[in-house]
Design a protein around this motif. Structure first.
Motif, PDB file in Angstrom:
ATOM      1  N   SER A  15       3.277   8.012  63.272  1.00 42.68           N
ATOM      2  CA  SER A  15       1.909   7.520  63.341  1.00 42.68           C
ATOM      3  C   SER A  15       1.252   7.372  61.980  1.00 42.68           C
ATOM      4  O   SER A  15       0.109   7.015  61.898  1.00 42.68           O
ATOM      5  CB  SER A  15       1.086   8.475  64.210  1.00 42.68           C
ATOM      6  OG  SER A  15       1.135   9.775  63.649  1.00 42.68           O
ATOM      7  N   LEU A  16       1.962   7.691  60.905  1.00 43.81           N
ATOM      8  CA  LEU A  16       1.317   7.624  59.612  1.00 43.81           C
ATOM      9  C   LEU A  16       2.103   6.737  58.640  1.00 43.81           C
ATOM     10  O   LEU A  16       3.312   6.598  58.747  1.00 43.81           O
ATOM     11  CB  LEU A  16       1.188   9.026  59.003  1.00 43.81           C
ATOM     12  CG  LEU A  16       0.236   9.986  59.721  1.00 43.81           C
ATOM     13  CD1 LEU A  16       0.352  11.375  59.128  1.00 43.81           C
ATOM     14  CD2 LEU A  16      -1.193   9.487  59.626  1.00 43.81           C
ATOM     15  N   ALA A  17       1.379   6.142  57.715  1.00 41.58           N
ATOM     16  CA  ALA A  17       1.971   5.416  56.593  1.00 41.58           C
ATOM     17  C   ALA A  17       2.772   4.188  57.036  1.00 41.58           C
ATOM     18  O   ALA A  17       2.604   3.697  58.140  1.00 41.58           O
ATOM     19  CB  ALA A  17       2.815   6.348  55.754  1.00 41.58           C
ATOM     20  N   THR A  18       3.623   3.694  56.142  1.00 45.51           N
ATOM     21  CA  THR A  18       4.404   2.501  56.438  1.00 45.51           C
ATOM     22  C   THR A  18       5.706   2.874  57.128  1.00 45.51           C
ATOM     23  O   THR A  18       6.477   3.676  56.602  1.00 45.51           O
ATOM     24  CB  THR A  18       4.731   1.743  55.133  1.00 45.51           C
ATOM     25  OG1 THR A  18       3.512   1.352  54.517  1.00 45.51           O
ATOM     26  CG2 THR A  18       5.574   0.511  55.424  1.00 45.51           C
ATOM     27  N   THR A  19       5.919   2.318  58.276  1.00 41.60           N
ATOM     28  CA  THR A  19       7.138   2.574  59.032  1.00 41.60           C
ATOM     29  C   THR A  19       7.983   1.314  59.036  1.00 41.60           C
ATOM     30  O   THR A  19       7.572   0.292  59.574  1.00 41.60           O
ATOM     31  CB  THR A  19       6.804   2.957  60.482  1.00 41.60           C
ATOM     32  OG1 THR A  19       5.952   4.079  60.469  1.00 41.60           O
ATOM     33  CG2 THR A  19       8.071   3.278  61.257  1.00 41.60           C
ATOM     34  N   ILE A  20       9.140   1.378  58.386  1.00 40.60           N
ATOM     35  CA  ILE A  20      10.036   0.231  58.352  1.00 40.60           C
ATOM     36  C   ILE A  20      11.096   0.408  59.439  1.00 40.60           C
ATOM     37  O   ILE A  20      11.827   1.392  59.435  1.00 40.60           O
ATOM     38  CB  ILE A  20      10.706   0.069  56.981  1.00 40.60           C
ATOM     39  CG1 ILE A  20       9.648  -0.117  55.900  1.00 40.60           C
ATOM     40  CG2 ILE A  20      11.675  -1.116  56.994  1.00 40.60           C
ATOM     41  CD1 ILE A  20      10.197  -0.169  54.483  1.00 40.60           C
ATOM     42  N   THR A  21      11.127  -0.509  60.369  1.00 43.76           N
ATOM     43  CA  THR A  21      12.125  -0.472  61.427  1.00 43.76           C
ATOM     44  C   THR A  21      13.120  -1.600  61.192  1.00 43.76           C
ATOM     45  O   THR A  21      12.735  -2.770  61.142  1.00 43.76           O
ATOM     46  CB  THR A  21      11.456  -0.652  62.804  1.00 43.76           C
ATOM     47  OG1 THR A  21      10.522   0.405  63.000  1.00 43.76           O
ATOM     48  CG2 THR A  21      12.492  -0.616  63.912  1.00 43.76           C
ATOM     49  N   THR A  22      14.371  -1.236  61.005  1.00 41.24           N
ATOM     50  CA  THR A  22      15.409  -2.249  60.805  1.00 41.24           C
ATOM     51  C   THR A  22      16.055  -2.574  62.148  1.00 41.24           C
ATOM     52  O   THR A  22      16.608  -1.685  62.794  1.00 41.24           O
ATOM     53  CB  THR A  22      16.486  -1.738  59.822  1.00 41.24           C
ATOM     54  OG1 THR A  22      15.861  -1.394  58.591  1.00 41.24           O
ATOM     55  CG2 THR A  22      17.538  -2.808  59.581  1.00 41.24           C
ATOM     56  N   LEU A  23      15.945  -3.814  62.555  1.00 37.67           N
ATOM     57  CA  LEU A  23      16.593  -4.264  63.787  1.00 37.67           C
ATOM     58  C   LEU A  23      17.857  -5.020  63.378  1.00 37.67           C
ATOM     59  O   LEU A  23      17.774  -6.047  62.701  1.00 37.67           O
ATOM     60  CB  LEU A  23      15.641  -5.165  64.584  1.00 37.67           C
ATOM     61  CG  LEU A  23      14.334  -4.495  65.045  1.00 37.67           C
ATOM     62  CD1 LEU A  23      13.450  -5.502  65.770  1.00 37.67           C
ATOM     63  CD2 LEU A  23      14.627  -3.316  65.957  1.00 37.67           C
ATOM     64  N   ASP A  24      18.997  -4.473  63.765  1.00 36.15           N
ATOM     65  CA  ASP A  24      20.255  -5.058  63.271  1.00 36.15           C
ATOM     66  C   ASP A  24      21.249  -5.383  64.383  1.00 36.15           C
ATOM     67  O   ASP A  24      22.432  -5.520  64.128  1.00 36.15           O
ATOM     68  CB  ASP A  24      20.902  -4.121  62.240  1.00 36.15           C
ATOM     69  CG  ASP A  24      21.266  -2.773  62.832  1.00 36.15           C
ATOM     70  OD1 ASP A  24      21.009  -2.570  64.034  1.00 36.15           O
ATOM     71  OD2 ASP A  24      21.786  -1.928  62.096  1.00 36.15           O
ATOM     72  N   ASP A  74      -2.183   2.514  57.950  1.00 36.79           N
ATOM     73  CA  ASP A  74      -0.784   2.527  58.379  1.00 36.79           C
ATOM     74  C   ASP A  74      -0.283   1.099  58.556  1.00 36.79           C
ATOM     75  O   ASP A  74      -1.073   0.158  58.708  1.00 36.79           O
ATOM     76  CB  ASP A  74      -0.639   3.246  59.723  1.00 36.79           C
ATOM     77  CG  ASP A  74      -0.955   4.730  59.621  1.00 36.79           C
ATOM     78  OD1 ASP A  74      -1.111   5.215  58.489  1.00 36.79           O
ATOM     79  OD2 ASP A  74      -1.050   5.375  60.680  1.00 36.79           O
ATOM     80  N   SER A  75       1.028   0.948  58.565  1.00 38.42           N
ATOM     81  CA  SER A  75       1.594  -0.365  58.875  1.00 38.42           C
ATOM     82  C   SER A  75       2.990  -0.216  59.467  1.00 38.42           C
ATOM     83  O   SER A  75       3.679   0.763  59.204  1.00 38.42           O
ATOM     84  CB  SER A  75       1.629  -1.265  57.636  1.00 38.42           C
ATOM     85  OG  SER A  75       2.395  -0.674  56.609  1.00 38.42           O
ATOM     86  N   TRP A  76       3.351  -1.165  60.296  1.00 40.14           N
ATOM     87  CA  TRP A  76       4.706  -1.275  60.816  1.00 40.14           C
ATOM     88  C   TRP A  76       5.351  -2.499  60.172  1.00 40.14           C
ATOM     89  O   TRP A  76       4.741  -3.571  60.111  1.00 40.14           O
ATOM     90  CB  TRP A  76       4.716  -1.504  62.329  1.00 40.14           C
ATOM     91  CG  TRP A  76       4.214  -0.359  63.160  1.00 40.14           C
ATOM     92  CD1 TRP A  76       3.938   0.921  62.746  1.00 40.14           C
ATOM     93  CD2 TRP A  76       3.921  -0.403  64.563  1.00 40.14           C
ATOM     94  NE1 TRP A  76       3.500   1.664  63.807  1.00 40.14           N
ATOM     95  CE2 TRP A  76       3.478   0.892  64.936  1.00 40.14           C
ATOM     96  CE3 TRP A  76       3.980  -1.394  65.530  1.00 40.14           C
ATOM     97  CZ2 TRP A  76       3.106   1.202  66.237  1.00 40.14           C
ATOM     98  CZ3 TRP A  76       3.614  -1.087  66.837  1.00 40.14           C
ATOM     99  CH2 TRP A  76       3.193   0.204  67.176  1.00 40.14           C
TER     100      TRP A  76
END
Ligand SMILES: [Ca+2]
Ligand SMILES: [Ca+2]
Length: 254
Positions: free
Chosen positions: A19-28, A221-223
């Motif tokens: 829920s905090l900060a930048t969350t980088i989700t890699t979809l591969d 925050d960011s996704w």
């Protein structure tokens, strides 16, 4: 079954988002999504996803980036949405693009369907101040400036008079009853999920790539969704792996 597998995977993905900060989700694993395939070259990372609906009439490229029926995130918490596309032609009125859809949770009032409330489309087709070059990455954003996205509430087909994101969330904005509805307080609508798509009506002629989908929140925050061909180990993981190998060697020597 395939759809269930997708939702399970995406449910796990949604739950794993901190829920905090930048969350980088890699979809591969593009095979979990409809009519997309990874390709070299991306606006972030090493690769991106390309629509493979080209040449298949009626087909469209589609996928859920996240899906969380219990989310407490409201549209008013989202300050900006951005994504990058790359097409072999410059933007023109006869060629559509990838677009994002933000679905909200059904609440029994002015719902678009039993399983969702509103479906808000962010479509480059109706963007303001378009500046797009062939074979180059173009950033589409709800922020004011170049390539500013308009947003419209399905089942509206969208138009050049649709509101901006800030207008949509502004209670004082005069909704036209088509692109947005006065009866709906969009800022307090709860997010259900975010999907990318190409339109099925033009899926037989669309060619292009998608990457770097960013959702920014007003609390800072960011996704970030990085679409990739395969995951590259994080530098810390590589370091830990290296340390592990060193310990293994030392252990064998002793
Ligand atoms: Ca509703
Ligand atoms: Ca990428």
């Amino acid at each position: 079954m395939k759809q269930l597998r997708k939702l399970v995977v995406l449910g796990i993905l949604a739950c794993s988002l901190p829920s905090l900060a930048t969350t980088i989700t890699t979809l591969d694993d593009s095979s979990l999504f409809d009519n997309v395939a990874a390709q070299p070259g991306g606006s972030i990372g090493d690769s991106s996803w390309q629509a493979t609906s080209f040449g298949t009439p009626g087909a469209k490229s589609f996928g859920w980036l996240n899906f969380d029926p219990a989310s407490s995130i409201m549209l008013g918490d989202i300050s900006a949405v951005r994504f990058d596309t790359n097409k072999p032609i410059s933007h023109n009125s006869s060629e559509n693009d990838f677009y994002l859809s933000l679905y909200t949770q059904a609440d029994g009032s002015n719902d678009g369907a039993g399983w969702y409330g509103n479906r808000l489309n962010l479509d480059p087709f109706y963007a303001i101040n378009i500046d797009s070059t062939a074979d180059s990455w173009t950033t589409w954003s709800t922020d004011a400036g170049t390539n500013q996205l308009r947003v419209y509430d399905y089942p509206a087909a969208g138009s050049y008079t649709a509101p901006t994101w800030d207008e949509l969330l502004d209670p004082g904005y005069s909704d036209d009853g088509v692109n947005s509805l006065a009866e709906v307080d969009y800022a307090s609508e709860k997010l259900l999920g975010i999907a990318f798509s190409t339109g099925s009506a033009w899926g037989d002629s669309f060619m292009g790539a998608l990457d770097n989908i960013v959702i920014e929140f007003s609390n800072g925050d960011s996704w970030v969704f990085d679409l990739e061909a395969s995951s590259v180990p994080e530098p810390t993981s590589v370091l830990l792996l290296g340390a592990g190998m060193l310990l293994l060697r030392l252990g064998r020597r002793s």
